[in-house]
Design a protein around this motif. Sequence first.
Motif, PDB file in Angstrom:
ATOM      1  N   SER A 280      63.099 -48.232 -26.673  1.00  0.00           N
ATOM      2  CA  SER A 280      61.907 -48.778 -26.016  1.00  0.00           C
ATOM      3  C   SER A 280      60.628 -48.043 -26.380  1.00  0.00           C
ATOM      4  N   ASP A 281      60.734 -46.725 -26.587  1.00  0.00           N
ATOM      5  CA  ASP A 281      59.538 -45.941 -26.906  1.00  0.00           C
ATOM      6  C   ASP A 281      59.349 -45.822 -28.414  1.00  0.00           C
ATOM      7  N   VAL A 282      60.373 -45.328 -29.114  1.00  0.00           N
ATOM      8  CA  VAL A 282      60.177 -44.885 -30.488  1.00  0.00           C
ATOM      9  C   VAL A 282      60.334 -46.046 -31.483  1.00  0.00           C
ATOM     10  N   ASN A 283      61.501 -46.654 -31.524  1.00  0.00           N
ATOM     11  CA  ASN A 283      61.683 -47.761 -32.474  1.00  0.00           C
ATOM     12  C   ASN A 283      60.698 -48.895 -32.190  1.00  0.00           C
ATOM     13  N   ALA A 284      60.431 -49.147 -30.916  1.00  0.00           N
ATOM     14  CA  ALA A 284      59.527 -50.239 -30.549  1.00  0.00           C
ATOM     15  C   ALA A 284      58.093 -49.946 -31.005  1.00  0.00           C
ATOM     16  N   ALA A 285      57.650 -48.681 -30.849  1.00  0.00           N
ATOM     17  CA  ALA A 285      56.294 -48.317 -31.279  1.00  0.00           C
ATOM     18  C   ALA A 285      56.174 -48.453 -32.799  1.00  0.00           C
ATOM     19  N   ILE A 286      57.214 -48.047 -33.510  1.00  0.00           N
ATOM     20  CA  ILE A 286      57.198 -48.144 -34.970  1.00  0.00           C
ATOM     21  C   ILE A 286      57.179 -49.622 -35.392  1.00  0.00           C
ATOM     22  N   ALA A 287      57.918 -50.455 -34.661  1.00  0.00           N
ATOM     23  CA  ALA A 287      57.907 -51.900 -34.954  1.00  0.00           C
ATOM     24  C   ALA A 287      56.508 -52.487 -34.738  1.00  0.00           C
ATOM     25  N   ALA A 288      55.715 -51.846 -33.860  1.00  0.00           N
ATOM     26  CA  ALA A 288      54.346 -52.317 -33.601  1.00  0.00           C
ATOM     27  C   ALA A 288      53.340 -51.670 -34.564  1.00  0.00           C
TER      28      ALA A 288
ATOM     29  N   ASN B  67      70.636 -40.956 -34.055  1.00  0.00           N
ATOM     30  CA  ASN B  67      71.284 -41.804 -35.072  1.00  0.00           C
ATOM     31  C   ASN B  67      70.871 -43.262 -34.938  1.00  0.00           C
ATOM     32  N   ARG B  68      70.301 -43.593 -33.814  1.00  0.00           N
ATOM     33  CA  ARG B  68      69.900 -44.986 -33.564  1.00  0.00           C
ATOM     34  C   ARG B  68      68.414 -45.217 -33.852  1.00  0.00           C
ATOM     35  N   LEU B  69      67.763 -44.167 -34.298  1.00  0.00           N
ATOM     36  CA  LEU B  69      66.334 -44.296 -34.631  1.00  0.00           C
ATOM     37  C   LEU B  69      66.158 -44.978 -35.984  1.00  0.00           C
ATOM     38  N   VAL B  70      65.051 -45.696 -36.148  1.00  0.00           N
ATOM     39  CA  VAL B  70      64.714 -46.207 -37.480  1.00  0.00           C
ATOM     40  C   VAL B  70      64.307 -45.004 -38.338  1.00  0.00           C
ATOM     41  N   LYS B  71      64.380 -45.188 -39.657  1.00  0.00           N
ATOM     42  CA  LYS B  71      64.269 -44.011 -40.541  1.00  0.00           C
ATOM     43  C   LYS B  71      62.893 -43.343 -40.502  1.00  0.00           C
ATOM     44  N   GLU B  72      61.839 -44.083 -40.120  1.00  0.00           N
ATOM     45  CA  GLU B  72      60.484 -43.506 -40.089  1.00  0.00           C
ATOM     46  C   GLU B  72      60.290 -42.561 -38.904  1.00  0.00           C
ATOM     47  N   ALA B  73      61.200 -42.582 -37.924  1.00  0.00           N
ATOM     48  CA  ALA B  73      60.994 -41.822 -36.683  1.00  0.00           C
ATOM     49  C   ALA B  73      61.237 -40.330 -36.878  1.00  0.00           C
ATOM     50  N   MET B  74      60.573 -39.523 -36.025  1.00  0.00           N
ATOM     51  CA  MET B  74      60.835 -38.091 -35.970  1.00  0.00           C
ATOM     52  C   MET B  74      61.613 -37.817 -34.683  1.00  0.00           C
ATOM     53  N   CYS B  75      62.293 -36.664 -34.626  1.00  0.00           N
ATOM     54  CA  CYS B  75      63.028 -36.291 -33.416  1.00  0.00           C
ATOM     55  C   CYS B  75      62.892 -34.791 -33.213  1.00  0.00           C
ATOM     56  N   ILE B  76      62.483 -34.392 -32.009  1.00  0.00           N
ATOM     57  CA  ILE B  76      62.263 -32.953 -31.720  1.00  0.00           C
ATOM     58  C   ILE B  76      62.847 -32.613 -30.349  1.00  0.00           C
ATOM     59  N   ASP B  77      63.128 -31.308 -30.142  1.00  0.00           N
ATOM     60  CA  ASP B  77      63.647 -30.876 -28.840  1.00  0.00           C
ATOM     61  C   ASP B  77      62.572 -30.969 -27.765  1.00  0.00           C
ATOM     62  N   SER B  78      61.359 -30.569 -28.135  1.00  0.00           N
ATOM     63  CA  SER B  78      60.272 -30.522 -27.158  1.00  0.00           C
ATOM     64  C   SER B  78      58.968 -30.500 -27.940  1.00  0.00           C
ATOM     65  N   LEU B  79      57.890 -30.858 -27.295  1.00  0.00           N
ATOM     66  CA  LEU B  79      56.600 -30.852 -27.981  1.00  0.00           C
ATOM     67  C   LEU B  79      56.139 -29.439 -28.317  1.00  0.00           C
ATOM     68  N   SER B  80      56.820 -28.423 -27.738  1.00  0.00           N
ATOM     69  CA  SER B  80      56.465 -27.042 -28.097  1.00  0.00           C
ATOM     70  C   SER B  80      56.858 -26.752 -29.554  1.00  0.00           C
ATOM     71  N   SER B  81      57.681 -27.633 -30.157  1.00  0.00           N
ATOM     72  CA  SER B  81      57.975 -27.522 -31.599  1.00  0.00           C
ATOM     73  C   SER B  81      56.683 -27.568 -32.411  1.00  0.00           C
ATOM     74  N   PHE B  82      55.671 -28.209 -31.844  1.00  0.00           N
ATOM     75  CA  PHE B  82      54.394 -28.378 -32.559  1.00  0.00           C
ATOM     76  C   PHE B  82      53.377 -27.317 -32.154  1.00  0.00           C
ATOM     77  N   SER B  83      53.791 -26.273 -31.435  1.00  0.00           N
ATOM     78  CA  SER B  83      52.824 -25.357 -30.805  1.00  0.00           C
ATOM     79  C   SER B  83      51.898 -24.681 -31.819  1.00  0.00           C
ATOM     80  N   SER B  84      52.365 -24.565 -33.065  1.00  0.00           N
ATOM     81  CA  SER B  84      51.545 -23.841 -34.045  1.00  0.00           C
ATOM     82  C   SER B  84      50.612 -24.755 -34.841  1.00  0.00           C
ATOM     83  N   PHE B  85      50.552 -26.040 -34.420  1.00  0.00           N
ATOM     84  CA  PHE B  85      49.765 -26.980 -35.253  1.00  0.00           C
ATOM     85  C   PHE B  85      48.270 -26.664 -35.275  1.00  0.00           C
TER      86      PHE B  85
END
Lengths: 255, 255
Positions: free
Chosen positions: B211-219, B237-255
């Motif tokens: 509902s969130d990830v594959n659907a947003a990519i479809a849009a 495993n059910r995500l479309v190939k363009e999707a990313m997957c992370i444990d938490s948004l803190s994975s991006f803390s150094s951006f």
Amino acid sequence: MDIREFRGWLFDIEGVLLDGPAVLQPNIDFVRALIERHVPVLFVTNTVMRSKDELMKRFTLAGLPISIDQIVTPIDVACEWLIQRHIKKIHVVAPKPIQNAFSLFQLDESGEALIIGDFGTNWQYRELNHAFQWMMLHPDWPVLALGGGRYYRRQQQWFLDLGAFTQALSWAANKTIQNCGKPDRLIFETAVRKLGFKASEVVMVGDDYASDVNAAIAAGCHGILVRSGKYRVRDENRLVKEAMCIDSLSSFSSF
Amino acid sequence: MDIREFRGWLFDIEGVLLDGPAVLQPNIDFVRALIERHVPVLFVTNTVMRSKDELMKRFTLAGLPISIDQIVTPIDVACEWLIQRHIKKIHVVAPKPIQNAFSLFQLDESGEALIIGDFGTNWQYRELNHAFQWMMLHPDWPVLALGGGRYYRRQQQWFLDLGAFTQALSWAANKTIQNCGKPDRLIFETAVRKLGFKASEVVMVGDDYASDVNAAIAAGCHGILVRSGKYRVRDENRLVKEAMCIDSLSSFSSF
């Protein structure tokens, strides 16, 4: 095809023999004539809200005394389906009188099949979600519905029928639900087996071009639409080409 | 793709920023960092049972004060859809608080569009059939649903969601119902338009792979699945190939 070639007859009740409080006497008279000639006759109805006893009383009042075994409802279809598969314990989500009709079986929430009956206008979230939770807990166990109609019309108003609720469940749980009523072929197959003939030797008479006539023909029977009950102008245009259409069964009075 | 290339961010709320009574602080902290850098952020939720005021309070308590305009719900999508089509009079079948959210419109049974809201566990035949009768009386008028979920899970139990009821109506009336919530693309399009960017410049973050990830990519957006909330092992495993997957948004803390 000459109607004398039909070895067994199936009749819809509501709209063909009875119409609300009224009796469709010419059609009733035709059925009586068949019975007098010892032609096997069964009555095939999706109605499970009214009991068979009640139907029998109305037939008797209309001058057509029949045996209870001659009425085939989705409940009979479900029972036969379960017996064939040696399923003894079932869970029934339905009002009490319908639960009672499954007295041959042990009723228990841990049953190996779910039967969904009709709550009519009393459907609530609670019952629907109860059926849904059972389906999610037992994804591989069979689910049978006692009818699959979309809607019916009464007193100029539309009413959602059982099929709408089973459609919601089937969609949400991503699981097929077996409909034991018309238009599914199962009810016609059950009736044909009860008669002991081949489907091609049997004819179904009904007032619903889709659920009665086209559906019976799809199950291998013959089909006749009568212009009474829920029949509406131009319904004959929606019949498959093998179907017949008549004003009333008195059209056959000289057979 | 480098996350610094995303010009706007969309966040699911439940399971990403809030989780029942709990707050997912690392994710909240990431959103605050985005806002501090003046990166446009919106919150996209299917929840209409809880009011926006209530959500705002919880965000404030979690140290993330946001404006009410930053929350996009199916109600906002429906309002925009109606305004674009110059529809002023509508019929709303929903509990009172949801009816009140359509105060911009004249609410009347003779309205030119039907809005179906969620009665949660209080659905009854009466409301459902009322919506059905409206649909049968106005077969050419649009019907919008404030969500299209199959089911949700709470306290180890499954519960039918609004989509099951709109599926019943759509099937029985043989009519398409426009879903204004996720996973329909309309809600993502509405949020993207609100941000003023192209879909390809926007990313959606959620805990529901479908509902969130594959659907947003479809849009046309980008999509990131976070392993919190309703996330379950192997959802990636059910995500479309363009999707990313992370444990938490803190994975991006150094951006």
